[in-house]
Motif scaffolding. Structure first.
Motif, PDB file in Angstrom:
ATOM      1  N   GLU A   1     -13.762 -14.054  -6.583  1.00 53.70           N
ATOM      2  CA  GLU A   1     -13.891 -14.880  -5.383  1.00 53.70           C
ATOM      3  C   GLU A   1     -12.965 -14.356  -4.287  1.00 53.70           C
ATOM      4  O   GLU A   1     -11.790 -14.078  -4.551  1.00 53.70           O
ATOM      5  N   ALA A   2     -13.504 -14.258  -3.084  1.00 56.41           N
ATOM      6  CA  ALA A   2     -12.662 -13.888  -1.940  1.00 56.41           C
ATOM      7  C   ALA A   2     -11.849 -15.102  -1.531  1.00 56.41           C
ATOM      8  O   ALA A   2     -12.413 -16.139  -1.177  1.00 56.41           O
ATOM      9  N   VAL A   3     -10.552 -14.983  -1.563  1.00 57.28           N
ATOM     10  CA  VAL A   3      -9.663 -16.098  -1.259  1.00 57.28           C
ATOM     11  C   VAL A   3      -9.254 -16.087   0.211  1.00 57.28           C
ATOM     12  O   VAL A   3      -9.361 -17.110   0.896  1.00 57.28           O
ATOM     13  N   ALA A   4      -8.781 -14.952   0.674  1.00 56.16           N
ATOM     14  CA  ALA A   4      -8.297 -14.866   2.055  1.00 56.16           C
ATOM     15  C   ALA A   4      -8.407 -13.428   2.534  1.00 56.16           C
ATOM     16  O   ALA A   4      -8.205 -12.498   1.752  1.00 56.16           O
ATOM     17  N   THR A   5      -8.729 -13.267   3.799  1.00 58.38           N
ATOM     18  CA  THR A   5      -8.858 -11.951   4.407  1.00 58.38           C
ATOM     19  C   THR A   5      -8.147 -11.956   5.746  1.00 58.38           C
ATOM     20  O   THR A   5      -8.215 -12.942   6.480  1.00 58.38           O
ATOM     21  N   ILE A   6      -7.490 -10.866   6.059  1.00 60.66           N
ATOM     22  CA  ILE A   6      -6.922 -10.679   7.381  1.00 60.66           C
ATOM     23  C   ILE A   6      -7.429  -9.349   7.916  1.00 60.66           C
ATOM     24  O   ILE A   6      -7.407  -8.341   7.229  1.00 60.66           O
TER      25      ILE A   6
ATOM     26  N   VAL B   1       0.847  -1.190   0.000  1.00 57.64           N
ATOM     27  CA  VAL B   1       0.000   0.000   0.000  1.00 57.64           C
ATOM     28  C   VAL B   1       0.882   1.239   0.000  1.00 57.64           C
ATOM     29  O   VAL B   1       1.798   1.358   0.809  1.00 57.64           O
ATOM     30  N   SER B   2       0.602   2.167  -0.889  1.00 61.46           N
ATOM     31  CA  SER B   2       1.332   3.423  -0.914  1.00 61.46           C
ATOM     32  C   SER B   2       0.338   4.567  -1.026  1.00 61.46           C
ATOM     33  O   SER B   2      -0.789   4.397  -1.465  1.00 61.46           O
ATOM     34  N   GLY B   3       0.791   5.752  -0.597  1.00 63.60           N
ATOM     35  CA  GLY B   3      -0.075   6.912  -0.692  1.00 63.60           C
ATOM     36  C   GLY B   3      -0.348   7.523   0.662  1.00 63.60           C
ATOM     37  O   GLY B   3       0.361   7.272   1.636  1.00 63.60           O
ATOM     38  N   ASN B   4      -1.394   8.315   0.734  1.00 66.18           N
ATOM     39  CA  ASN B   4      -1.687   9.063   1.941  1.00 66.18           C
ATOM     40  C   ASN B   4      -2.111   8.178   3.118  1.00 66.18           C
ATOM     41  O   ASN B   4      -1.783   8.457   4.261  1.00 66.18           O
ATOM     42  N   GLN B   5      -2.868   7.155   2.848  1.00 68.34           N
ATOM     43  CA  GLN B   5      -3.345   6.259   3.894  1.00 68.34           C
ATOM     44  C   GLN B   5      -2.643   4.932   3.739  1.00 68.34           C
ATOM     45  O   GLN B   5      -2.948   4.166   2.843  1.00 68.34           O
ATOM     46  N   ARG B   6      -1.709   4.642   4.602  1.00 69.86           N
ATOM     47  CA  ARG B   6      -0.908   3.453   4.407  1.00 69.86           C
ATOM     48  C   ARG B   6      -1.227   2.345   5.393  1.00 69.86           C
ATOM     49  O   ARG B   6      -0.818   1.212   5.195  1.00 69.86           O
ATOM     50  N   SER B   7      -1.899   2.649   6.470  1.00 72.23           N
ATOM     51  CA  SER B   7      -2.195   1.635   7.463  1.00 72.23           C
ATOM     52  C   SER B   7      -3.616   1.134   7.237  1.00 72.23           C
ATOM     53  O   SER B   7      -4.567   1.899   7.332  1.00 72.23           O
ATOM     54  N   MET B   8      -3.730  -0.129   6.932  1.00 77.18           N
ATOM     55  CA  MET B   8      -5.018  -0.720   6.611  1.00 77.18           C
ATOM     56  C   MET B   8      -5.427  -1.737   7.657  1.00 77.18           C
ATOM     57  O   MET B   8      -4.659  -2.644   7.976  1.00 77.18           O
ATOM     58  N   ASN B   9      -6.631  -1.597   8.169  1.00 78.61           N
ATOM     59  CA  ASN B   9      -7.122  -2.484   9.208  1.00 78.61           C
ATOM     60  C   ASN B   9      -7.550  -3.834   8.655  1.00 78.61           C
ATOM     61  O   ASN B   9      -7.627  -4.811   9.405  1.00 78.61           O
ATOM     62  N   CYS B  10      -7.828  -3.877   7.373  1.00 79.19           N
ATOM     63  CA  CYS B  10      -8.309  -5.105   6.758  1.00 79.19           C
ATOM     64  C   CYS B  10      -7.710  -5.202   5.365  1.00 79.19           C
ATOM     65  O   CYS B  10      -7.769  -4.240   4.601  1.00 79.19           O
ATOM     66  N   MET B  11      -7.137  -6.348   5.055  1.00 79.21           N
ATOM     67  CA  MET B  11      -6.611  -6.578   3.709  1.00 79.21           C
ATOM     68  C   MET B  11      -7.016  -7.967   3.250  1.00 79.21           C
ATOM     69  O   MET B  11      -7.201  -8.869   4.068  1.00 79.21           O
ATOM     70  N   ALA B  12      -7.140  -8.106   1.953  1.00 77.04           N
ATOM     71  CA  ALA B  12      -7.647  -9.382   1.440  1.00 77.04           C
ATOM     72  C   ALA B  12      -7.106  -9.657   0.052  1.00 77.04           C
ATOM     73  O   ALA B  12      -6.655  -8.756  -0.647  1.00 77.04           O
ATOM     74  N   TRP B  13      -7.186 -10.918  -0.311  1.00 77.17           N
ATOM     75  CA  TRP B  13      -6.846 -11.360  -1.657  1.00 77.17           C
ATOM     76  C   TRP B  13      -8.091 -11.954  -2.300  1.00 77.17           C
ATOM     77  O   TRP B  13      -8.815 -12.744  -1.683  1.00 77.17           O
ATOM     78  N   PHE B  14      -8.316 -11.558  -3.535  1.00 77.52           N
ATOM     79  CA  PHE B  14      -9.409 -12.083  -4.336  1.00 77.52           C
ATOM     80  C   PHE B  14      -8.812 -12.697  -5.601  1.00 77.52           C
ATOM     81  O   PHE B  14      -7.689 -12.388  -5.982  1.00 77.52           O
TER      82      PHE B  14
ATOM     83  N   TYR C   1     -10.507 -17.835   5.156  1.00 78.37           N
ATOM     84  CA  TYR C   1     -10.090 -18.491   3.919  1.00 78.37           C
ATOM     85  C   TYR C   1     -11.296 -19.153   3.273  1.00 78.37           C
ATOM     86  O   TYR C   1     -12.143 -19.744   3.963  1.00 78.37           O
ATOM     87  N   THR C   2     -11.364 -19.082   1.979  1.00 79.49           N
ATOM     88  CA  THR C   2     -12.375 -19.842   1.279  1.00 79.49           C
ATOM     89  C   THR C   2     -12.001 -21.327   1.357  1.00 79.49           C
ATOM     90  O   THR C   2     -10.810 -21.680   1.396  1.00 79.49           O
TER      91      THR C   2
END
Length: 125
Positions: free
Chosen positions: A46-51, A24-37, A62-63
């Protein structure tokens, strides 16, 4: 602007491993939730994994098809997410995209995500 950049995709043989990264780059760099689709042509994303970060610590989703093979992690500054993919199968072939939410998200869905990356291709043969 916030940007998500994925890397680590490629072509591997069945049973192989890959590690995807999302920065993640830019003004807001700290993300409370990230995921892979992931998405293949003609099918829904399809949602594969979320943290996501909870009061008691990070939690993951995880799916079912990837449970026990994929692992999602996030770095301490919450601006990078990884997806370790082991024992890859041909059905894992897809375009993998990263998504991030500054506050909250609904694990396993597309709801709540503010930012999306362009994706990195994973091909398993």
């Amino acid at each position: 602007d916030v940007q998500l950049v994925e890397s680590g995709g490629g072509s591997v043989q069945t049973g192989g491993s890959l590690r995807l990264s999302c920065v993640v780059s830019g003004n807001q760099r700290s993300m409370n939730c990230m995921a892979w689709f992931r998405q293949v042509p003609g099918k829904e994303r399809e949602a594969v994994a979320t943290i996501y970060n909870w009061s008691g610590g990070p939690r993951t989703y995880y799916t079912d098809p990837v449970k026990g093979r994929f692992t999602i992690t996030q770095n301490d500054t919450k601006n990078t997410a990884y997806l370790q993919m082991n024992s890859l199968k041909p059905e894992d072939t897809a375009m993998y995209s990263c998504a991030a939410a500054q506050y909250g998200c609904v694990a396993g869905t597309r709801n709540g995500f503010d930012y999306w990356g362009r994706g990195t291709q994973v091909t398993v043969s």
